[in-house]
Design a protein around this motif. Structure first.
Motif, PDB file in Angstrom:
ATOM      1  N   MET A 129     -84.392  18.799 -84.993  1.00 35.61           N
ATOM      2  CA  MET A 129     -84.844  17.654 -85.795  1.00 35.61           C
ATOM      3  C   MET A 129     -83.831  17.354 -86.894  1.00 35.61           C
ATOM      4  SD  MET A 129     -87.708  16.403 -84.703  1.00 35.61           S
ATOM      5  CE  MET A 129     -88.329  15.538 -86.144  1.00 35.61           C
ATOM      6  N   MET A 130     -83.704  16.066 -87.208  1.00 36.15           N
ATOM      7  CA  MET A 130     -82.784  15.635 -88.242  1.00 36.15           C
ATOM      8  C   MET A 130     -83.416  15.860 -89.616  1.00 36.15           C
ATOM      9  SD  MET A 130     -81.104  11.834 -88.779  1.00 36.15           S
ATOM     10  CE  MET A 130     -80.426  11.808 -87.124  1.00 36.15           C
ATOM     11  N   ASN A 131     -82.719  16.600 -90.499  1.00 39.97           N
ATOM     12  CA  ASN A 131     -83.269  16.824 -91.829  1.00 39.97           C
ATOM     13  C   ASN A 131     -83.048  15.598 -92.717  1.00 39.97           C
ATOM     14  OD1 ASN A 131     -80.602  16.956 -92.965  1.00 39.97           O
ATOM     15  ND2 ASN A 131     -80.465  19.095 -92.290  1.00 39.97           N
ATOM     16  N   TRP A 132     -83.631  15.670 -93.909  1.00 41.86           N
ATOM     17  CA  TRP A 132     -83.608  14.515 -94.803  1.00 41.86           C
ATOM     18  C   TRP A 132     -82.187  14.139 -95.205  1.00 41.86           C
ATOM     19  CZ3 TRP A 132     -85.578  10.264 -96.392  1.00 41.86           C
ATOM     20  CH2 TRP A 132     -85.201   9.713 -97.615  1.00 41.86           C
ATOM     21  N   LYS A 133     -81.351  15.143 -95.470  1.00 43.49           N
ATOM     22  CA  LYS A 133     -79.986  14.856 -95.900  1.00 43.49           C
ATOM     23  C   LYS A 133     -79.183  14.200 -94.781  1.00 43.49           C
ATOM     24  CE  LYS A 133     -76.146  16.872 -98.448  1.00 43.49           C
ATOM     25  NZ  LYS A 133     -75.626  18.068 -99.132  1.00 43.49           N
ATOM     26  N   THR A 134     -79.304  14.719 -93.562  1.00 49.66           N
ATOM     27  CA  THR A 134     -78.600  14.127 -92.433  1.00 49.66           C
ATOM     28  C   THR A 134     -79.078  12.701 -92.194  1.00 49.66           C
ATOM     29  OG1 THR A 134     -78.366  16.295 -91.388  1.00 49.66           O
ATOM     30  CG2 THR A 134     -78.058  14.370 -89.982  1.00 49.66           C
ATOM     31  N   PHE A 135     -80.380  12.471 -92.315  1.00 52.95           N
ATOM     32  CA  PHE A 135     -80.944  11.128 -92.147  1.00 52.95           C
ATOM     33  C   PHE A 135     -80.387  10.169 -93.193  1.00 52.95           C
ATOM     34  CE2 PHE A 135     -84.276   8.027 -93.272  1.00 52.95           C
ATOM     35  CZ  PHE A 135     -84.391   7.367 -92.059  1.00 52.95           C
ATOM     36  N   SER A 136     -80.319  10.628 -94.446  1.00 54.08           N
ATOM     37  CA  SER A 136     -79.826   9.767 -95.532  1.00 54.08           C
ATOM     38  C   SER A 136     -78.354   9.412 -95.350  1.00 54.08           C
ATOM     39  CB  SER A 136     -80.029  10.466 -96.884  1.00 54.08           C
ATOM     40  OG  SER A 136     -81.387  10.751 -97.106  1.00 54.08           O
ATOM     41  N   VAL A 137     -77.543  10.406 -94.994  1.00 52.69           N
ATOM     42  CA  VAL A 137     -76.118  10.148 -94.787  1.00 52.69           C
ATOM     43  C   VAL A 137     -75.919   9.256 -93.557  1.00 52.69           C
ATOM     44  CG1 VAL A 137     -73.863  11.205 -94.360  1.00 52.69           C
ATOM     45  CG2 VAL A 137     -75.465  12.292 -95.934  1.00 52.69           C
ATOM     46  N   SER A 138     -76.760   9.426 -92.532  1.00 53.29           N
ATOM     47  CA  SER A 138     -76.689   8.558 -91.354  1.00 53.29           C
ATOM     48  C   SER A 138     -76.957   7.111 -91.728  1.00 53.29           C
ATOM     49  CB  SER A 138     -77.694   9.020 -90.290  1.00 53.29           C
ATOM     50  OG  SER A 138     -77.359  10.289 -89.781  1.00 53.29           O
ATOM     51  N   LEU A 139     -77.933   6.894 -92.604  1.00 55.80           N
ATOM     52  CA  LEU A 139     -78.210   5.529 -93.072  1.00 55.80           C
ATOM     53  C   LEU A 139     -76.998   4.947 -93.809  1.00 55.80           C
ATOM     54  CD1 LEU A 139     -81.912   5.593 -94.380  1.00 55.80           C
ATOM     55  CD2 LEU A 139     -81.016   4.512 -92.313  1.00 55.80           C
ATOM     56  N   LEU A 140     -76.337   5.765 -94.602  1.00 53.41           N
ATOM     57  CA  LEU A 140     -75.139   5.307 -95.305  1.00 53.41           C
ATOM     58  C   LEU A 140     -74.045   4.913 -94.314  1.00 53.41           C
ATOM     59  CD1 LEU A 140     -74.951   7.903 -98.228  1.00 53.41           C
ATOM     60  CD2 LEU A 140     -75.442   5.457 -98.438  1.00 53.41           C
ATOM     61  N   PHE A 141     -73.889   5.692 -93.251  1.00 54.73           N
ATOM     62  CA  PHE A 141     -72.885   5.361 -92.243  1.00 54.73           C
ATOM     63  C   PHE A 141     -73.256   4.085 -91.482  1.00 54.73           C
ATOM     64  CE2 PHE A 141     -70.823   9.568 -92.535  1.00 54.73           C
ATOM     65  CZ  PHE A 141     -69.504   9.154 -92.413  1.00 54.73           C
ATOM     66  N   ILE A 142     -74.548   3.874 -91.253  1.00 55.76           N
ATOM     67  CA  ILE A 142     -74.976   2.641 -90.595  1.00 55.76           C
ATOM     68  C   ILE A 142     -74.639   1.433 -91.457  1.00 55.76           C
ATOM     69  CG2 ILE A 142     -77.004   1.313 -89.878  1.00 55.76           C
ATOM     70  CD1 ILE A 142     -78.238   3.947 -88.896  1.00 55.76           C
ATOM     71  N   VAL A 143     -74.943   1.530 -92.754  1.00 60.90           N
ATOM     72  CA  VAL A 143     -74.654   0.429 -93.677  1.00 60.90           C
ATOM     73  C   VAL A 143     -73.146   0.212 -93.803  1.00 60.90           C
ATOM     74  CG1 VAL A 143     -74.875  -0.371 -96.059  1.00 60.90           C
ATOM     75  CG2 VAL A 143     -76.806   0.763 -94.943  1.00 60.90           C
ATOM     76  N   PHE A 144     -72.396   1.309 -93.878  1.00 62.75           N
ATOM     77  CA  PHE A 144     -70.941   1.211 -93.927  1.00 62.75           C
ATOM     78  C   PHE A 144     -70.399   0.631 -92.622  1.00 62.75           C
ATOM     79  CE2 PHE A 144     -66.951   3.732 -92.939  1.00 62.75           C
ATOM     80  CZ  PHE A 144     -66.102   2.868 -93.609  1.00 62.75           C
ATOM     81  N   GLY A 145     -70.960   1.052 -91.486  1.00 58.92           N
ATOM     82  CA  GLY A 145     -70.464   0.618 -90.185  1.00 58.92           C
ATOM     83  C   GLY A 145     -70.654  -0.843 -89.901  1.00 58.92           C
ATOM     84  N   TRP A 146     -71.692  -1.467 -90.489  1.00 56.74           N
ATOM     85  CA  TRP A 146     -71.901  -2.880 -90.154  1.00 56.74           C
ATOM     86  C   TRP A 146     -70.869  -3.809 -90.796  1.00 56.74           C
ATOM     87  CZ3 TRP A 146     -77.352  -2.600 -92.675  1.00 56.74           C
ATOM     88  CH2 TRP A 146     -77.321  -2.974 -94.019  1.00 56.74           C
ATOM     89  N   SER A 147     -70.053  -3.269 -91.698  1.00 56.93           N
ATOM     90  CA  SER A 147     -68.992  -4.106 -92.282  1.00 56.93           C
ATOM     91  C   SER A 147     -67.819  -4.289 -91.327  1.00 56.93           C
ATOM     92  CB  SER A 147     -68.478  -3.485 -93.588  1.00 56.93           C
ATOM     93  OG  SER A 147     -67.853  -2.235 -93.349  1.00 56.93           O
ATOM     94  N   SER A 148     -67.818  -3.550 -90.186  1.00 61.42           N
ATOM     95  CA  SER A 148     -66.662  -3.558 -89.287  1.00 61.42           C
ATOM     96  C   SER A 148     -66.366  -4.942 -88.721  1.00 61.42           C
ATOM     97  CB  SER A 148     -66.870  -2.540 -88.156  1.00 61.42           C
ATOM     98  OG  SER A 148     -68.068  -2.813 -87.459  1.00 61.42           O
ATOM     99  N   TRP A 149     -67.392  -5.624 -88.169  1.00 60.34           N
ATOM    100  CA  TRP A 149     -67.145  -6.933 -87.541  1.00 60.34           C
ATOM    101  C   TRP A 149     -68.184  -7.974 -87.944  1.00 60.34           C
ATOM    102  CZ3 TRP A 149     -62.993  -8.547 -84.799  1.00 60.34           C
ATOM    103  CH2 TRP A 149     -62.089  -7.564 -84.391  1.00 60.34           C
TER     104      TRP A 149
END
Length: 454
Positions: free
Chosen positions: A1-21
Motif C-alpha cells: 500500500m502507498m503511504n501518505w508521504k509517497t501519495f503526497s509526493v506522487s501528487l506533486l509529481f502529477i502537478v509538476f508533470g502536467w506542465s510538460s505539454w
C-alpha cells in the motif's frame, strides 16, 4: 500500500508533470476557435506544426550544454544538478508567462509584406513549444534523483496535460457544433447542404488561457517543493543517508542480461547498490531508444496530423468522441503503473506490435478520406476504440520503457537519451505528416457534416 508521504509526493509529481505539454495541448483544443478568428484560417495548424518542430532547437541546445558541461567542467553532480534545476525553473516560468501573455494578446495581428499575420500568437507558440520540447530532456533526468515509484506519477501528470485542457474546452463549448440544413428544399442527405453551427462559448478564450497560466504556476510551486523541501528529500535516492537506499530487481528478461555496467551516472551515489541494478547492454539500450523514437513518431508527430482524416468521415459526433476518449485513455493507462510494471521483453514486444497494428489501421483508413472503405456505425465505433487502444498502449509502453531505463545502470544519462530520442521521433513523424498532408496533399478532409456512420 502507498503511504501518505509517497501519495503526497506522487501528487506533486502529477502537478509538476502536467506542465510538460499543457500549453501546446491547450492550443490544439482551441484550434477550432482560433481558425475562425485569425487571418491564417485553416492554415494555422500547419504554422503551429512547423513552429513546434523548429522549437526542437531547445532540447538540442540543452543536450549540447550538458555534454560541454561534463567535458570541460568534469562530472560534477552538484554543478549538473544546479544547471538542470535552473533550466526547469526557466522553462516552466517562461511557459507560465507565455500563457499569461497569450490570454491578453492572442488575437493581435500585424502586416508583413502586406499580408496580415497573427505575429504575437505565433511568437508565443514558439516560446511555448520551446518549453514543452525541452521538458522531454529535463523532466525525466530530474526524476532520476527520486525513487522509481514516482515514474508513474510523472507520466500521469503528462497525460493530464492533454486531458485537463480537453475538459476545459469541453466545458467551454470549444469546437462543438450542430449541422443545420442551409436550404430545406434540397435533398437532406446531401452533405453539401449541411453547414456547422457552432455553440456559444461558456467562457472566453482569455479565460481559457488564464486557466492554463494558473496551472503552470501550480506546477512551478510543485517543482520548487520537490526540489528544495525537506519533506521530499527523504524520497530522493541521491542522498547520502543509507536509510534511503533503494533496492532494484536484479534481472530483466532481455537479450544479453549479463553485460557489464556501462555509462552510469550514479557512480557517486552511495545509496544505489549497483549489483542489484538492471544491466542494459548497448544493444538492449539502443533497442529501447529505437522503440521510444518509433512510438513517439507515431503518437506525437504523424497520427495527430491525420486524426481528422480518420474520424471526421464518420460524422462530427464520432470525431468529437474519438478526440475526447483518446485523450482520456492516456492518463488512465498510466495509472496502471501504480499496480506494477513488467520488465519482460515479450511484454514490450507485444505492446509495440499492438501500437504498430492500430497505427497501420488508422493510417490506411485515413488515406481513403473522405470515403473510407469501411462505413456505418460499427466502423465508426471501431475507429474510436482503435484510437483509444493506440493512445493508451503508447502511454503505457512509454511508462514501461522509462521505468526500465530508470532502474538500470544507465541512470541519469539514460533518461536524458530517452528524452532526446522522444523528440527525434516526434520531429521525424511531424515532418513526414507535413510532407504527406500539406506538400503532397495525399489526404483529403471530409466535410464537417459527414453522414457516413448513419
Amino acid at each position: 500500500m502507498m503511504n501518505w508521504k509517497t501519495f503526497s509526493v506522487s501528487l506533486l509529481f502529477i502537478v509538476f508533470g502536467w506542465s510538460s505539454w499543457i500549453n501546446v495541448n491547450g492550443l490544439w483544443v482551441e484550434v477550432t476557435l482560433l481558425v475562425q478568428r485569425l487571418p491564417e484560417g485553416w492554415n494555422l495548424p500547419t504554422y503551429i506544426i512547423v513552429i513546434i518542430q523548429a522549437a526542437n532547437i531547445g532540447p538540442l541546445f540543452y543536450s549540447i550544454s550538458v555534454f560541454l558541461l561534463k567535458k570541460y567542467k568534469g562530472d560534477n553532480s552538484k554543478r549538473k544538478n544546479a544547471f538542470e534545476t535552473s533550466v526547469i525553473f526557466i522553462i516552466v516560468g517562461v511557459g507560465a508567462l507565455s500563457a499569461l501573455l497569450l490570454s491578453f494578446y492572442w488575437d493581435t495581428t500585424s502586416y508583413i509584406d502586406g499580408v496580415e499575420h497573427s505575429t504575437v500568437l505565433l511568437t508565443l507558440v514558439f516560446l511555448l513549444s520551446l518549453v514543452n520540447c525541452t521538458s522531454s530532456v529535463t523532466f525525466l533526468p530530474f526524476l532520476a534523483h527520486f525513487k522509481p515509484v514516482y515514474m508513474t506519477a510523472l507520466y500521469v501528470g503528462a497525460g493530464m496535460s492533454g486531458l485537463l485542457p480537453a475538459i476545459f474546452a469541453f466545458i467551454q463549448g470549444s469546437g462543438e457544433y450542430t449541422c443545420v440544413l442551409v436550404n430545406s428544399t434540397i435533398n437532406r442527405t446531401d452533405n453539401s447542404n449541411l453547414q456547422p453551427k457552432y455553440a456559444e462559448l461558456l467562457f472566453t478564450m482569455q479565460d481559457f488561457f488564464l486557466t492554463l497560466f494558473v496551472m503552470l504556476v501550480t506546477s512551478f510551486v510543485a517543482f520548487s517543493i520537490l526540489r528544495y523541501s525537506q519533506f521530499c528529500k527523504g524520497e530522493r535516492i541521491d542522498q547520502k543517508c543509507p536509510s534511503h537506499a533503494v533496492t532494484y530487481h536484479k534481472t530483466v528478461d532481455l537479450p544479453e542480461p549479463h553485460s557489464e555496467l556501462v555509462d552510469s551516472d550514479d557512480s557517486s551515489n552511495p545509496t544505489v547498490n549497483k549489483l542489484d541494478q538492471v544491466s542494459l547492454s548497448f544493444s538492449q539500450f539502443s533497442a529501447l531508444l529505437s522503440i521510444m523514437a518509433f512510438i513517439c513518431a507515431l503518437s506525437n508527430g504523424f497520427l495527430p496530423s491525420i486524426q481528422i482524416y480518420s474520424l471526421l468521415p464518420y460524422g462530427q459526433i464520432y470525431y468529437s468522441m474519438g478526440l475526447k476518449l483518446a485523450i482520456l485513455s492516456d492518463p488512465l493507462a498510466c495509472f496502471l503503473g501504480f499496480f506494477g510494471m513488467s520488465k519482460r521483453s515479450v511484454v514490450i514486444g507485444v505492446l509495440t506490435s499492438i501500437v504498430t497494428a492500430s497505427a497501420a489501421y488508422i493510417i490506411v483508413l485515413a488515406s481513403f478520406s473522405p470515403v473510407p472503405p469501411l462505413q456505418g456505425q460499427t466502423a465508426a465505433i471501431a475507429m474510436v476504440l482503435i484510437w483509444m487502444m493506440f493512445i493508451g498502449t503508447v502511454s503505457y509502453l512509454k511508462l514501461l520503457i522509462s521505468n526500465l531505463v530508470k532502474q538500470s545502470d544507465r541512470g541519469h544519462s539514460g533518461l536524458l537519451w530517452l528524452g532526446i530520442f522522444t523528440q527525434i521521433g516526434s520531429l521525424v513523424g511531424a515532418v513526414l505528416a507535413l510532407l504527406l498532408t500539406t506538400v503532397f496533399q495525399l489526404y483529403s478532409s471530409a466535410p464537417q457534416c459527414s453522414t457516413l456512420a448513419a
